[in-house]
Enzyme design. Structure first.
Site, PDB file in Angstrom:
ATOM      1  N   TYR A  99     -80.240  32.863  -9.068  1.00  0.00           N
ATOM      2  CA  TYR A  99     -79.109  31.796  -8.720  1.00  0.00           C
ATOM      3  C   TYR A  99     -79.261  30.507  -9.041  1.00  0.00           C
ATOM      4  O   TYR A  99     -80.556  30.186  -9.070  1.00  0.00           O
ATOM      5  CB  TYR A  99     -78.974  32.221  -7.312  1.00  0.00           C
ATOM      6  CG  TYR A  99     -77.872  31.422  -6.663  1.00  0.00           C
ATOM      7  CD1 TYR A  99     -76.547  31.890  -6.968  1.00  0.00           C
ATOM      8  CD2 TYR A  99     -78.181  30.476  -5.813  1.00  0.00           C
ATOM      9  CE1 TYR A  99     -75.455  31.175  -6.510  1.00  0.00           C
ATOM     10  CE2 TYR A  99     -76.721  29.517  -5.517  1.00  0.00           C
ATOM     11  CZ  TYR A  99     -75.721  30.017  -5.705  1.00  0.00           C
ATOM     12  OH  TYR A  99     -74.365  29.487  -5.336  1.00  0.00           O
TER      13      TYR A  99
ATOM     14  N   ARG B 231     -80.125  24.039  18.309  1.00  0.00           N
ATOM     15  CA  ARG B 231     -80.835  23.637  17.100  1.00  0.00           C
ATOM     16  C   ARG B 231     -82.096  24.701  16.961  1.00  0.00           C
ATOM     17  O   ARG B 231     -82.631  24.958  16.048  1.00  0.00           O
ATOM     18  CB  ARG B 231     -81.306  22.271  16.876  1.00  0.00           C
ATOM     19  CG  ARG B 231     -81.990  22.041  15.415  1.00  0.00           C
ATOM     20  CD  ARG B 231     -81.986  20.677  14.955  1.00  0.00           C
ATOM     21  NE  ARG B 231     -82.295  19.566  15.744  1.00  0.00           N
ATOM     22  CZ  ARG B 231     -83.320  19.358  16.277  1.00  0.00           C
ATOM     23  NH1 ARG B 231     -84.558  19.758  16.069  1.00  0.00           N
ATOM     24  NH2 ARG B 231     -83.212  18.117  17.048  1.00  0.00           N
TER      25      ARG B 231
ATOM     26  N   LYS C  15     -72.190  36.403   1.104  1.00  0.00           N
ATOM     27  CA  LYS C  15     -71.834  37.470   0.077  1.00  0.00           C
ATOM     28  C   LYS C  15     -71.595  38.785   0.944  1.00  0.00           C
ATOM     29  O   LYS C  15     -70.675  38.781   1.937  1.00  0.00           O
ATOM     30  CB  LYS C  15     -72.830  37.754  -0.809  1.00  0.00           C
ATOM     31  CG  LYS C  15     -73.321  36.374  -1.489  1.00  0.00           C
ATOM     32  CD  LYS C  15     -72.219  35.605  -2.216  1.00  0.00           C
ATOM     33  CE  LYS C  15     -72.585  34.083  -2.404  1.00  0.00           C
ATOM     34  NZ  LYS C  15     -73.618  33.744  -3.252  1.00  0.00           N
TER      35      LYS C  15
ATOM     36  N   ASP D 231     -84.755  37.635  -3.007  1.00  0.00           N
ATOM     37  CA  ASP D 231     -83.296  37.529  -2.837  1.00  0.00           C
ATOM     38  C   ASP D 231     -82.565  38.792  -2.936  1.00  0.00           C
ATOM     39  O   ASP D 231     -82.571  39.285  -4.128  1.00  0.00           O
ATOM     40  CB  ASP D 231     -82.989  36.362  -3.757  1.00  0.00           C
ATOM     41  CG  ASP D 231     -81.749  35.784  -3.384  1.00  0.00           C
ATOM     42  OD1 ASP D 231     -80.568  36.721  -2.947  1.00  0.00           O
ATOM     43  OD2 ASP D 231     -81.183  34.844  -3.912  1.00  0.00           O
TER      44      ASP D 231
END
Ligand code: PLP
Length: 423
Positions: free
Chosen positions: A129, A76, A237, A212
């Site tokens: 988005y 983690r 993407k 972004d």
């Protein structure tokens, strides 16, 4: 693999696409394996207790990392697949540091939660988005962080006035932008936003800028070069590029990214070793995929723009000199990319008929994969946007969005043509 090679006293700086094959990894670390293995492990053995103590001190930032970086503790907190991927991703954006996440939304939410606090105001471009907008408007509001919006039509002065009149002069914490905007391909001027952030920054309070960069990056747009503080990606993407993995990334200075990483360690929003490994593989073909798709998209957009069943094509490669959007394009984009939106002659029914008639291009949301995907923003990705806002952004009921893949251009055109004939 090193960034620079020297032969006969001469230096050769390797290109990013070359570095994607091995930067950040040495075969001698893993029995000579040419590829970095998947370190599918939750925890790492310390050689002795003193090492363990020091590794934790490095993780907490009270000790400088050693020559081999910060010691490995627990997946983690850190894992070789993620660290190598992070090093490799910094190459494109020429960033000091990177953090990878289990999704684009995890990257955005973790970064914003770390960098803003109750009472702050977040100024965001729109449209953005849908998931990001929901997080800003609904989740951040619960923590006392208010969002203000501006659009492509607003000038620098109008935005400044809006912030001042909204009582946010001393509260502005971050300017967030998404450009090109989805699904209209409208461009926001990055330099202008960096300048507005400077305008509202004071000696002891810096207004941060975040962008972004999912649509054009990391090959075709480099926001850090234009003064942006933090670049965010849905690596689902183009970076992933095969529609088979959900992931995200955040890049910027060491100071900011280390803060974001400490929040990531607490929230547990890091990517898994397998995701890291898949993205390392994807990066090797990133430039090839994006370049091929963009070349194809230019041809397809031109073809669509002369089609009698198509009213209008929204594509960066069709912008004309004299258009203010064209000068923004010239300043900050290196290619028009491979996202095309177009308005089909007729109504929602007509555009549905087109989508239902496609035989090779898939009807699906998401983008940036090797296969071409088409969708209907008003009824799908942007259906949660209020109707008057959709109208304002130009998300019409007959607008179709196409993510161009790497299939043969003539096959894509054949499919679009036969489906348009059904309209
Ligand atoms: C898909 C997308 C996101 C969200 O990313 P996930 O990987 O789905 O969490 C954020 N921003 C943009 C522009 C996107 O296209």
């Amino acid at each position: 693999m090193d960034k620079e090679l020297i032969s006969n006293g001469k230096k050769k700086v390797l290109k990013p696409e070359t570095l994607m094959m091995g930067y950040g990894y040495k075969p001698e670390w893993s029995e000579g394996a040419v590829k970095c293995p998947i370190f599918q492990t939750s925890t790492f053995v310390f050689e002795n207790a003193k090492d363990g103590k020091e590794f934790f001190e490095m993780a907490h930032g009270v000790r400088e990392p050693g020559t081999h970086g910060a010691g490995l503790i627990y997946s983690r907190i850190n894992n070789p697949d993620l660290e190598i991927l992070e090093d490799r991703l910094t190459v494109w954006d020429n960033a000091e540091a990177c953090a990878v996440f289990d999704s684009g939304m995890a990257a955005i939410s973790t970064a914003v939660l770390e960098l803003l606090k109750p009472g702050d105001v977040l100024l965001s471009s729109e449209p953005i988005y849908g998931g990001t907008e929901y997080f800003f408007e609904t989740m951040l509001a619960k923590f006392g962080i208010k969002t203000m919006n501006f659009g492509v039509q607003h000038t620098r002065q109008q935005i400044i006035n809006m912030v001042e009149r909204g009582g946010a002069t001393n509260k502005l914490g971050m300017i967030f932008l998404e450009t090109p905007a989805n699904p209209t391909n409208c461009l926001i001027d990055i330099e202008m936003c960096v300048d507005i952030a400077k305008h509202f920054s004071t000696k002891d309070r810096k207004v941060l800028t975040a962008l972004d960069n999912t649509f054009l990056g990391p090959v075709f747009q480099h926001p850090l070069k234009h003064g942006i503080d933090l670049v965010l990606y849905s690596a689902t993407k183009y970076i992933g590029g095969h529609s088979d993995v959900i992931a995200g990334a955040c890049l910027g200075s060491k100071g900011l990214v280390n803060r974001v990483k400490s929040m990531r360690s607490v929230l547990g929003s890091m990517a898994s070793p397998l995701t890291g490994w898949l993205l390392l593989r994807s990066l090797e073909t990133l430039k090839m995929r994006m370049t091929t798709a963009a070349q194809s998209a230019q041809e397809i957009a031109l073809w669509l723009s002369t089609h009698p069943k198509v009213e209008k094509v929204l594509y960066l490669g069709l912008l004309k000199e004299g258009d203010p959007q064209y000068s923004i394009y010239k300043k900050q984009c290196l290619s028009p990319g491979a996202m095309i939106s177009f308005i089909v002659n007729g109504d929602e029914q007509a555009s549905f008929r087109f989508l239902d008639s496609l035989k090779m291009v898939k009807l699906a949301v998401s983008l940036g994969g090797t296969e071409s995907l088409a969708e209907h923003p008003a009824a799908m990705t942007h259906s949660a946007v209020e109707p008057h806002k959709r109208k304002e952004f130009g998300i019409a009921d007959n607008l179709v969005r196409l993510s161009v893949g790497v299939e043969a251009t003539e096959d894509i055109i054949w499919d679009l043509d036969q489906a348009l004939a059904q309209v």
